[in-house]
Design a protein around this motif. Sequence first.
Motif, mmCIF file in Angstrom:
data_model
loop_
_atom_site.group_PDB
_atom_site.id
_atom_site.type_symbol
_atom_site.label_atom_id
_atom_site.label_comp_id
_atom_site.label_asym_id
_atom_site.label_seq_id
_atom_site.Cartn_x
_atom_site.Cartn_y
_atom_site.Cartn_z
ATOM 1 N N ASN A 71 68.278 45.527 83.952
ATOM 2 C CA ASN A 71 68.559 46.364 85.322
ATOM 3 C C ASN A 71 69.896 46.791 85.199
ATOM 4 O OD1 ASN A 71 68.731 46.949 87.731
ATOM 5 N ND2 ASN A 71 67.090 45.653 88.530
ATOM 6 N N PRO A 72 69.982 48.224 85.459
ATOM 7 C CA PRO A 72 71.125 48.677 85.410
ATOM 8 C C PRO A 72 72.154 48.278 86.348
ATOM 9 C CG PRO A 72 69.720 50.323 86.167
ATOM 10 C CD PRO A 72 68.925 49.044 85.733
ATOM 11 N N ILE A 73 71.731 47.579 87.445
ATOM 12 C CA ILE A 73 73.005 47.170 88.516
ATOM 13 C C ILE A 73 72.574 45.637 88.507
ATOM 14 C CG2 ILE A 73 73.371 49.429 89.490
ATOM 15 C CD1 ILE A 73 71.429 48.480 91.902
ATOM 16 N N ILE A 77 73.866 42.558 91.262
ATOM 17 C CA ILE A 77 73.067 41.926 92.173
ATOM 18 C C ILE A 77 73.388 40.669 91.853
ATOM 19 C CG2 ILE A 77 70.570 41.528 92.245
ATOM 20 C CD1 ILE A 77 70.172 44.270 91.665
ATOM 21 N N PHE A 81 74.952 37.112 94.740
ATOM 22 C CA PHE A 81 74.586 35.527 94.826
ATOM 23 C C PHE A 81 75.858 34.951 95.238
ATOM 24 C CE2 PHE A 81 70.441 37.275 93.999
ATOM 25 C CZ PHE A 81 69.806 36.232 94.352
ATOM 26 N N ILE A 97 70.027 34.381 100.711
ATOM 27 C CA ILE A 97 70.031 35.507 100.079
ATOM 28 C C ILE A 97 68.861 36.302 99.774
ATOM 29 C CG2 ILE A 97 70.848 37.019 97.972
ATOM 30 C CD1 ILE A 97 73.513 35.735 98.856
ATOM 31 N N LEU A 125 70.931 46.237 104.914
ATOM 32 C CA LEU A 125 71.819 47.450 104.548
ATOM 33 C C LEU A 125 73.014 46.730 104.063
ATOM 34 C CD1 LEU A 125 71.191 50.154 107.355
ATOM 35 C CD2 LEU A 125 70.799 50.290 104.806
ATOM 36 N N PHE A 127 73.428 44.101 102.588
ATOM 37 C CA PHE A 127 73.390 43.677 101.091
ATOM 38 C C PHE A 127 73.456 44.738 100.132
ATOM 39 C CE2 PHE A 127 71.082 42.658 97.557
ATOM 40 C CZ PHE A 127 71.532 41.184 97.341
ATOM 41 N N ALA A 128 72.974 45.979 100.694
ATOM 42 C CA ALA A 128 72.973 46.990 99.473
ATOM 43 C C ALA A 128 74.297 47.370 99.468
ATOM 44 C CB ALA A 128 71.997 48.070 100.255
ATOM 45 N N LEU A 131 76.772 45.651 97.269
ATOM 46 C CA LEU A 131 76.632 46.076 96.017
ATOM 47 C C LEU A 131 77.456 47.188 95.584
ATOM 48 C CD1 LEU A 131 72.988 45.799 95.386
ATOM 49 C CD2 LEU A 131 74.730 44.122 95.037
ATOM 50 N N TYR A 132 77.703 48.138 96.373
ATOM 51 C CA TYR A 132 78.655 49.175 95.944
ATOM 52 C C TYR A 132 80.101 48.739 96.208
ATOM 53 C CZ TYR A 132 74.626 52.637 96.707
ATOM 54 O OH TYR A 132 73.477 53.183 96.475
ATOM 55 N N LEU A 145 81.581 54.361 93.901
ATOM 56 C CA LEU A 145 80.261 55.142 93.905
ATOM 57 C C LEU A 145 80.171 55.635 92.251
ATOM 58 C CD1 LEU A 145 78.148 56.289 95.856
ATOM 59 C CD2 LEU A 145 79.582 58.265 95.980
ATOM 60 N N LEU A 149 76.732 55.028 90.197
ATOM 61 C CA LEU A 149 75.965 56.089 89.620
ATOM 62 C C LEU A 149 76.057 56.443 88.393
ATOM 63 C CD1 LEU A 149 77.050 59.191 91.986
ATOM 64 C CD2 LEU A 149 74.759 58.457 91.775
ATOM 65 N N MET A 152 73.401 53.991 87.046
ATOM 66 C CA MET A 152 71.902 54.228 87.174
ATOM 67 C C MET A 152 71.608 55.482 86.686
ATOM 68 S SD MET A 152 71.084 53.329 91.237
ATOM 69 C CE MET A 152 72.182 54.492 92.008
ATOM 70 N N PHE A 186 77.458 54.670 106.117
ATOM 71 C CA PHE A 186 76.332 54.304 105.193
ATOM 72 C C PHE A 186 75.261 54.139 106.139
ATOM 73 C CE2 PHE A 186 74.118 51.035 102.658
ATOM 74 C CZ PHE A 186 74.141 51.663 101.553
ATOM 75 N N ASN B 500 72.563 60.964 99.525
ATOM 76 C CA ASN B 500 72.388 59.583 99.826
ATOM 77 C C ASN B 500 71.125 58.920 99.880
ATOM 78 O OD1 ASN B 500 75.049 58.304 100.732
ATOM 79 N ND2 ASN B 500 75.252 60.437 101.766
ATOM 80 N N MET B 503 70.089 58.506 96.321
ATOM 81 C CA MET B 503 70.676 57.624 95.384
ATOM 82 C C MET B 503 70.351 56.033 95.758
ATOM 83 S SD MET B 503 74.702 57.085 95.067
ATOM 84 C CE MET B 503 74.938 56.446 96.724
ATOM 85 N N ARG B 506 66.960 54.839 94.644
ATOM 86 C CA ARG B 506 67.189 54.059 93.713
ATOM 87 C C ARG B 506 67.747 52.913 93.515
ATOM 88 N NH1 ARG B 506 67.934 56.614 88.183
ATOM 89 N NH2 ARG B 506 66.765 58.494 89.245
ATOM 90 N N PHE B 508 67.850 50.611 95.782
ATOM 91 C CA PHE B 508 66.680 49.877 96.518
ATOM 92 C C PHE B 508 65.831 49.316 95.579
ATOM 93 C CE2 PHE B 508 67.725 51.876 100.978
ATOM 94 C CZ PHE B 508 68.938 51.138 100.849
ATOM 95 N N HIS B 510 65.929 49.216 92.436
ATOM 96 C CA HIS B 510 66.653 48.284 91.312
ATOM 97 C C HIS B 510 66.961 47.048 91.798
ATOM 98 C CE1 HIS B 510 67.058 51.068 88.007
ATOM 99 N NE2 HIS B 510 67.936 51.795 88.806
ATOM 100 N N ILE B 511 67.363 46.958 93.243
ATOM 101 C CA ILE B 511 67.477 45.741 93.989
ATOM 102 C C ILE B 511 66.184 44.929 93.948
ATOM 103 C CG2 ILE B 511 68.177 44.513 96.156
ATOM 104 C CD1 ILE B 511 70.434 46.884 96.516
ATOM 105 N N ALA B 514 65.040 43.480 90.820
ATOM 106 C CA ALA B 514 65.716 42.404 90.386
ATOM 107 C C ALA B 514 65.584 41.138 91.234
ATOM 108 C CB ALA B 514 67.315 42.659 90.632
ATOM 109 N N MET B 515 65.285 41.465 92.348
ATOM 110 C CA MET B 515 65.022 40.152 93.343
ATOM 111 C C MET B 515 63.617 39.620 92.871
ATOM 112 S SD MET B 515 67.205 39.501 95.281
ATOM 113 C CE MET B 515 68.788 40.168 95.360
ATOM 114 N N ARG B 529 58.328 49.819 87.665
ATOM 115 C CA ARG B 529 59.454 49.704 86.680
ATOM 116 C C ARG B 529 58.887 49.825 85.181
ATOM 117 N NH1 ARG B 529 62.979 45.090 85.791
ATOM 118 N NH2 ARG B 529 60.838 44.097 86.007
#
Lengths: 205, 855
Positions: A71-73, A77, A81, A97, A125, A127-128, A131-132, A145, A149, A152, A186, B500, B503, B506, B508, B510-511, B514-515, B529
């Motif tokens: 997973n790229p990010i 993630i 936790f 979580i 939101l 939570f997301a 991550l950034y 950002l 990017l 991803m 956001f 936005n 992006m 994308r 979400f 991934h998240i 992952a979950m 995926r």
Amino acid sequence: MGSTNSTLLKIPNVEVLMQETGLKLVAEENCLNVSPAHIIRLHDRFKALDKEGRGHLCPHDFGAIKELAMNPIGDRIIGAFFSPGKETVDFHTFVKILAHFRPVDKDRPKEPNSPEPINSRSNKLKFAFQLYDQDKDGKISRDELLQVLRAMLGMQVTDEQLESIADRTIQEADLDRDDTISFEEFRKSLEKINIDHKMSIRFLR
Amino acid sequence: LAFSIHFALLLALIIVFSTSCKAVTLEVGSVEVGYNDSSKSSATEDTSTSINGSTDGHAPSVISTLPIVTWKWHHIETPYLVALWILTCWLCKLVCELNHNVTSVIPESGLLIILGFILGGIIWGADKAQTFKLIPTNFFYYLLPQIILDASYCMPNKLFFSNLGAILIHAIIGTCWNAATVGTALWACYEGGAMGTLNIGPLQFLLFGALISAVDPVAVIAVFEEVHVNEVLYILVFGESLLNDGVTVVLYNVFDAFVSLGGLKINAAEIVKGIVSFFVVAFGGSFLGVVFAILISMLTRVTKNVQVIEAGFIVVLGYLSYLTAEMLSLSAILSITFCGVCCQKYINANMDEKSVTTLRYTLKVMANGSETMIFVFLGVSAIDKNIWVWNTGFILLTIFFVVVFRFIGVFFLNWVLNQSRLIPIDITDQFVMAYGGLRGAVAYGLAALLDEKKIPEKNLMLGTTLIVVYFTVILQGITMKPLVQWLKVKKATHSDLTLNGKMNNRAFEHILTAMEDICGRMGDNWWTRHWSYFEDKYVCRLLMKSDARKHKDPIFGAFHKLNLEDATKYVIEGERKGSLAFIRNYDSASVDFKKKLALEYADFITADVSEYDFGIDNVPVTSVMKNPIPSVSLDIHEQDRKSMPDDLSAHHLLDQHLYKSRRNNCPTYSRSHYNTSENPDEMQEIFQRTMRSRLESFKSAKMGVNPAKKLSKYPKKDSAHKPNGKPADPHRTHPYGDEDFGFSADSASSSEIADHFHGRSTNTPGAGVDNPAFIPEMDISPPMRNPPWQTETGNKTAVAPSQRAQGRLPWMPTNLRHLAPLRMSTHSTDAFVMADASLDEEAPEKKPGTHHTRL
């Protein structure tokens, strides 16, 4: 039945946990004596991840999940936790979580004084957002950002393009012209997106 | 060519017509009467038929004298009628669309059917028989394919595949349920004596149930497009209607075979065979469609050189997939559906943007055209005494069962689906889904296909099918909109394309994956995926051009689209102001100046014209008069000292890049059009100069003129361009202004300058000053301020200064600053106007003088 109940009892603070995460609902639906299947299932998974049996998980436990490494990010993630400064996560936090990703249940009666459920829109939101926001200053800066990017988008896009995409993204969301995206901004920028749909996992229902 | 192909398809055949030539001509006449209210034409047709009788056949065998003109109706009868019918149907659509207040109540499809009634009535009145009707062959081979292809090509792919499970369940199980229950219920009622005596057995009832059970995509699209329900509901109804057509046709064929076999011969083995054939036909058809999709995608990889017909390939191959499936007795509808759905992503990436647009429009024209014709002909076909065998019990019970079992089936299947759906389907959505079960032309086509020998009551079934179609399309169509409003069904939220959104979508994804990984469960995201991984690795390599692959990323695509939008907006905005002024945000302040200037212009131009009377051509003068506000960024008032560098650099840019024609009689300069690209030579020269200046700027940047952030970007680009450019020696002296090449460091192309200006004016005023490309140069080399015309005076013969002046004038506020004093002297005015006239031989002589006075 007895065995599941006894499993349940082994999980520490199970009452509080169910209260907090809303996962309790599943138990009520399934009537009386049946155990809250989700919590048990998650507890099994937790134990499976916790290979050394310490009762808590370390980052490398997560790293052992093969798909997550792809997973790229993924590392972000995993990082989500762990609360800052902590190296471990116990079962309680783990479930909390994951509870972010429970679909919102519509029929649940709204108690006036109850705290915002953990799977509410803004919590998802948040939570997301975190991550950034790696430096936890409540703002997504251009660099933060860019990092996401880059992870991803991968190799397909040149650096310049990446930069202009980041600039443009910030411009879109940035309402107070400080060249960063705050949580409020956001949330505004994602107003039209059905978060409930996009940030929910089916089996946590 | 693409259009000719599709027209060939359309024209191939649509209607059947009478053998009697007279009758045909009469009808053509009557159609025209109906539509053009010209009773005259029918009269002429009448007289013409008599002529026709004599000149029947290809050539009259005996001719007494050479005929100058002959009447050759038979030669063109078929295509003429086809074309005329197409025109008539499309005119019907036009009539519908013109009456907007009617279409807001009655959906267009219903209106078209009603117009079809009228048309049919006219034909009946003229002919006493229905000579035109919808023939199944024409419907299935020439009208239906393009509608399905269009629908599947425009299908929102992701939505479709993420709901594919639900769609399939509704399409397959729902349709089977409908067919079985409607058939058996009708048979039970018949046995109960509700319909009197009919010559129909249980198998025939089941066959009828099969053909009436299909929800028709044509009708559904027509109605649902106007209601704008939320996208999940839309895709469920729409996808179901597309897929269940295939299922219905298969079921129909199976039952048809059973009917032919006769009730006695059907044993368990035959039933098993029927079930097997059902799956083979349905999945075989889908598979064939996928194969064709792969073929199309691979073909579009290499069609770059025949871009004109690129779009045609898709249409033809799509049609071939339909025909091939038909040939193999697989499900043709499923085949073309999957062909369209699967290939869209790859062909859109492979083909040129223009071809994609062409394809889209071609398909839309074809689909809309034949959809219109289908509805009109559904109406026309009804006006036929022969098909109406009335049986109240049968008709009413059919309508009742069709509606009731549809509701039961939809609610039951949705209840099952909701057990596992992440976002359950609302009860209101379910209701609309059930109510949206419109029957249409597919049912009619299948009913018309019935064999009268095997099914004696064919006409009763045909008539009933038509009634069901009218009932659902007209009645349910009309009530759909109010119902949707009354039930407060979630409407489609139109969300703008934002980076936005893309992006975070994308992120979400991934998240979520992952979950799921962390929970150790395989969910939807696991499939998505893995498919995208597989697609990236193998499918795209096979089906996509390598350069298209790079750009297929949705985030990047969104970025590109947004940029294009911005550019368009920018141009529109600029043009609204009268010019593509590069500098914005000054408009309010500069208005007065512009006006003033315009007045002055007008004054001195009229004066000049009267005084000198060039008499040769006034075109440029009038163009100036018509468009008195010059297409210039005349923002002098706002331009303070600081922005001098910009002006100068713009000045230089234009000096270097504007084409200076070597021919003195070269055409006029228009202020409203900045058409530098007309002449290929011109393009060539601009290109070469651009290349040269890029090389120079690269060099100057390399030599290290304040390498700032902005600047550091350009060398990279330039170096990338270097191998393509002319191997120009940077030290080579070029005719004009070579000493100031440092200026162009930041001006590799005018678009970059534009970017730069724009950015400066909107974001940080004055930022342009920091641009290191020219600041140092500014101070170091004063000769820079000498406008290039001074350095180039020796080159007059090669370049007409008048041209140069024209090119430069509009873009250079620095010069315009001096315009007022300039105009005081008759000398300069003269030269100025002549410059606009761009014709005079004296101009070169006068021009230098002018400039000197100016300076």
